[in-house]
Design a protein around this motif. Structure first.
Motif, short mmCIF file in Angstrom:
data_model
loop_
_atom_site.label_atom_id
_atom_site.label_comp_id
_atom_site.label_asym_id
_atom_site.label_seq_id
_atom_site.Cartn_x
_atom_site.Cartn_y
_atom_site.Cartn_z
N LYS A 173 74.81 43.99 46.20
CA LYS A 173 75.06 42.55 46.46
C LYS A 173 75.54 42.24 47.69
N PRO A 174 76.68 43.09 48.22
CA PRO A 174 77.06 42.68 49.59
C PRO A 174 76.01 42.61 50.76
N ILE A 175 74.71 43.31 50.39
CA ILE A 175 73.62 43.32 51.44
C ILE A 175 73.21 41.67 51.41
N TYR A 176 72.91 41.37 49.86
CA TYR A 176 72.23 39.94 49.84
C TYR A 176 73.32 39.09 50.75
N ASP A 177 74.67 39.08 50.30
CA ASP A 177 75.68 38.36 50.72
C ASP A 177 75.54 38.06 52.18
N ALA A 178 75.39 39.06 52.93
CA ALA A 178 75.37 39.41 54.31
C ALA A 178 73.98 38.50 54.60
N LEU A 179 72.93 38.66 54.11
CA LEU A 179 71.62 37.88 54.58
C LEU A 179 71.83 36.64 54.28
N ILE A 180 72.19 36.06 53.12
CA ILE A 180 72.52 34.71 52.81
C ILE A 180 73.52 34.01 53.82
N LYS A 181 74.57 34.74 54.13
CA LYS A 181 75.49 34.36 55.19
C LYS A 181 74.71 34.07 56.66
N CYS A 182 73.90 34.96 56.75
CA CYS A 182 72.99 34.83 58.10
C CYS A 182 72.03 33.72 58.08
N VAL A 183 71.39 33.52 57.03
CA VAL A 183 70.44 32.42 57.13
C VAL A 183 70.93 31.14 56.85
N SER A 184 72.26 30.89 56.20
CA SER A 184 72.78 29.74 55.87
C SER A 184 73.22 29.14 57.16
N SER A 185 73.47 29.86 58.15
CA SER A 185 73.88 29.52 59.45
C SER A 185 72.74 28.69 60.18
N PHE A 186 71.42 28.85 59.93
CA PHE A 186 70.49 28.55 60.75
C PHE A 186 70.59 26.96 60.53
N GLY A 187 70.87 26.13 59.61
CA GLY A 187 70.67 24.94 59.45
C GLY A 187 70.79 24.34 57.88
N LYS A 188 70.89 23.20 57.75
CA LYS A 188 70.91 22.62 56.47
C LYS A 188 69.45 22.47 55.69
N ASP A 189 68.56 22.93 56.55
CA ASP A 189 67.14 22.80 55.86
C ASP A 189 66.63 24.24 55.36
N VAL A 190 67.70 25.32 55.30
CA VAL A 190 67.37 26.52 54.61
C VAL A 190 67.48 26.50 53.24
N GLU A 191 66.18 26.81 52.44
CA GLU A 191 66.27 26.55 50.95
C GLU A 191 66.33 28.30 50.49
#
Length: 189
Positions: A92-110
């Protein structure tokens, strides 16, 4: 502003009878009667036998199998929790790190959880996260004209919805290279 997956699915369901001649419940009955049990088999059957578009066949298959976030009991969070339950909890920490990364790209990330993976979308899917084994998360990435090199390998039989795969075994594997690949795929989506 782009519609959420739930809004798009609801719009398709509302128009289904007009566009396909049957309601969602009627199509679910057809899927059940087919005897098919896997998502891809159901989609293929509905397209071949009834001429449904991929979008409608995919929606019917998800609703029949209860494999989309809108059908799963507990919604998106329950789907992700189930993916990382038991022997895969340490991933799960790997998943969390990926989500943290892509969430920083912009509000249009779904972030759109499915039964066995999480789709990362913008205008279209640019990546997916799947806990494939007890010791590994596979990150599928969609690229245009990107050569496979080192850790960035062709997706092969992993998943037809992405062009490349990166195998991740610990949160530290979500490094500058992975973040750059995700950012590039996001910018192409």
């Amino acid at each position: 502003m782009a519609k959420s997956p739930e809004e798009m699915a609801n719009a398709m369901i509302a128009n289904m009878k007009e566009k396909t001649g049957k309601t969602l419940d009627q199509w679910i009955a057809v899927a059940k009667k087919s005897g098919e049990e896997k998502h891809g088999q159901i989609v293929k059957h509905l397209k071949a036998e009834y001429g449904l578009t991929h979008g409608f066949a995919n929606l019917v298959a998800h609703k029949f199998l209860k494999s989309d976030a809108g059908s799963a009991e507990g919604g998106d969070g329950a789907l992700v929790d189930a993916q990382y339950a038991g022997a895969k909890a340490d991933l799960k920490p790997i998943y969390d790190a990926l989500i943290k990364c892509v969430s920083s790209f912009g509000k249009d990330v779904e972030i759109a959880p499915k039964k066995t993976y999480v789709s990362l979308r913008r205008n279209k899917q640019f990546a997916l996260i799947q806990p494939s084994t007890k010791t590994r998360v596979d990150l599928g990435i969609n690229f245009k004209d990107e050569p496979a090199k080192d850790r960035l390998e062709k997706s092969g039989s992993f998943n037809a919805m992405v062009s490349h795969r990166v195998k991740l075994e610990k949160p530290g594997d979500v490094d500058k290279d992975v973040k750059a690949w995700l950012k590039k795929a996001y910018s192409q989506a």
